[in-house]
Design a protein around this motif. Structure first.
Motif: not given
Length: 554
Positions: A170-178, A194-199, A204-207
């Motif tokens: 499954n795909a995955s993602a990580s977001v770093l915000v300043e 989370v839902h913007i990136v997953a959509s 890519l699931t929100p989890g």
């Protein structure tokens, strides 16, 4: 004009009579004064420089500086922050020119990278990597557009699709915000990220999306079904419910009591337990016959007939019978015939065995109740409401002054009734409502003092220009004017008296020493007094005259 020019030429020729050291000192002082005046005037006329775009990267700052240099706009590099600054009145013009050139581009490009020439021989791996980088950049720009977010970076873990693999990762993602200083993301905003990136990413699931801030704090919940996550959600739901009740009360009572004269607090007891109940009940008193079945079997046979279960007992010889005697005829009228088994058996000519069986089946319908109940999550069990009301301003009919007076009993009862209706008061549930009237403590708002004149930003440039002009004037009238007067004024040379005349005068004076002339002082005394006055007023000129005399004698 001719006389002025002649006088100026005479003054300039008088410079030759000054010593060389004095001439050099006067010229140096004059040059320094002029340079100081020019520097002050230039400083006062300089505009205030502001950054074109604050927080630019070094690559973008270099491109912006080169674009401003080519366009002819003045700019400077701030030595403390390294940002590119332009005059305050030209900042928008500089931004328009930079926007026309597509600057600043940022540290990375998004889908505009695809518009560039890819060249020949680009591999599939490079195309995939370029697309992933562009997608990450676009997602980072989208997240950075949120108000609390200063900048963001997105990392995508996209598995390589293969038809030879049965189980795909499954795909995955990580977001770093300043975040900006003093701001934070609410849980709803984190869920939106989370839902913007997953959509935006397939499969890519929100989890599988993780969000952290610049301090390393995990903003997403690792397990939404954990006890800590559920407790947080329950607390937020209770808080929203209480805030909604408070908003209702304030909106209801403010038109009646006035703004700022009511303060309400609500405490809600919410039951978040999940309850399921199945109930089955019967009412035997309300039985109703649904169906009834009756079965009756009668068997009548002769003397020689076998009866019963086949066997030795049933196979007995018939009993001896005697011939029946004729009975006398008896005529009866209106006599019913007996139809009981005994009567049937005693009927003449019916000397067999009578067997009769009867069965009756009745089905009753009972009142049965079957219920399945599931209590909703977040059920309100109890509500406690407290309302504090300030004294109301009233106008005294006699004095005409406005004074704060407490509410009457009728007004308090009206307020309490409105509060009960607004929150849906239920006495069986155990709700409680308390309305109190007390004067609010007066909060004195300090008067806003205007900024001093020297601290107002709009007058900073005017003050600087005025200070520069005043400094130039002071320099001109205090330094340059006396210096030029002293420098340009040549010493007056007294006309040398001829030797003959001097001797004649001396002779005449010698002759007059014998006695004073009638009518006043002698010419010698007059000339002597004039010489003394000239020495006292301008000794330099007298010394120059004496020097000239000595030179003529030589």
């Amino acid at each position: 004009m001719a006389e002025f020019a002649t006088l100026s030429m005479k003054q300039m020729r008088g410079l030759k009579d000054l010593p060389a050291v004095r001439q050099l000192a006067l010229l140096i002082g004059l040059a320094m004064a002029v340079a100081a005046g020019v520097a002050l005037f230039t400083w006062s006329q300089q505009p205030n420089y502001v950054p074109v775009y604050p927080g630019l990267a070094e690559k973008d700052a270099s491109a912006v500086a080169e674009a401003l240099r080519s366009s002819g706009l003045p700019f400077r590099l701030d030595p403390s922050s390294g940002s590119v600054t332009v005059p305050g009145d030209k900042v928008y013009e500089a931004r328009m020119r930079l926007a026309a050139q597509g600057l600043p581009k940022g540290s990375a490009m998004g889908f505009e990278m695809i518009q560039q020439d890819q060249g020949l021989g680009t591999s599939q791996f490079m195309e995939t990597a370029r697309y992933q980088l562009a997608l990450e950049t676009e997602l980072a720009r989208t997240v950075s557009s949120l108000q609390p977010v200063k900048s963001a970076r997105v990392h995508l873990g996209l598995p390589k699709a293969s038809p030879f693999v049965r189980r795909q990762d499954n795909a995955s993602a990580s977001v770093l915000v300043e975040l900006y200083p003093g701001r934070q993301l609410e849980q709803g905003q984190v869920s939106s990220i989370v839902h913007i990136v997953a959509s935006s990413v397939p499969d890519l699931t929100p989890g599988a999306v993780t969000v952290i801030d610049q301090y390393g704090h995990l903003l997403t919940e690792a397990d939404p079904d954990s006890e800590a996550a559920q407790s947080t959600a329950q607390f937020e739901q209770t808080h929203r419910l209480e805030a909604d009740y408070v908003r209702r009360l304030e909106q209801l009572l403010t038109p009646m009591l006035g703004p700022g004269r009511v303060n309400a607090q609500v405490a809600a007891d919410v039951d978040f337990s999940v309850t399921e109940e199945a109930h089955e009940s019967y009412k035997p008193d309300s039985a109703v016959v649904r169906s009834e079945q009756t079965s009756e079997d009668t068997t009548r046979g002769g003397a020689g007939g076998a009866q019963g279960i086949p066997g030795a007992t049933s196979n007995q010889p018939p009993a001896a019978t005697t011939p029946a005697k004729p009975a006398a005829k008896v005529e009866t009228k209106d006599a019913p015939k007996e139809t009981t088994p005994a009567a049937v058996a005693a009927t003449p000519g019916n000397d067999g065995v009578l067997t009769q069986s009867r069965s009756n089946t009745r089905n009753y319908e009972l009142d049965r109740t079957l219920s399945h109940t599931r209590q909703p999550v977040g059920r309100l069990r109890r509500l406690s409401v407290a309302v504090l009301v300030d004294n109301l301003p009233r106008i005294d009919a006699k004095t005409g002054k406005t004074t704060l007076t407490p509410l009457t009993k009728e007004e308090m009862a009206k307020v309490e009734s409105l509060v009960r209706e607004a929150v849906g008061f239920d006495a069986a549930r155990g709700d409680s409502v308390s309305v109190q009237n007390a004067p609010f403590a007066a909060t004195e708002v300090p008067a806003i003092t205007p900024l001093p004149l020297w601290q107002r930003p709009e007058l900073r440039d005017i003050a600087r220009q005025g200070l520069g002009a005043l400094s130039v004037l002071v320099l001109i009238f205090v330094v340059l004017r006396p210096l030029l007067r002293n420098l340009m004024s040549a010493p007056r040379q007294l006309a040398p008296m001829p030797i003959g005349e001097l001797g004649a005068d001396m002779g005449e004076e010698r002759l007059s020493l014998s006695g004073p002339r009638a009518g006043g002082a002698s010419p010698y005394e007059q000339k002597l007094a004039a010489a003394r006055s000239a020495v006292a007023q301008d000794p330099k000129r007298v010394a120059q005259v004496v020097k000239t005399w000595l030179g003529n004698d030589g």
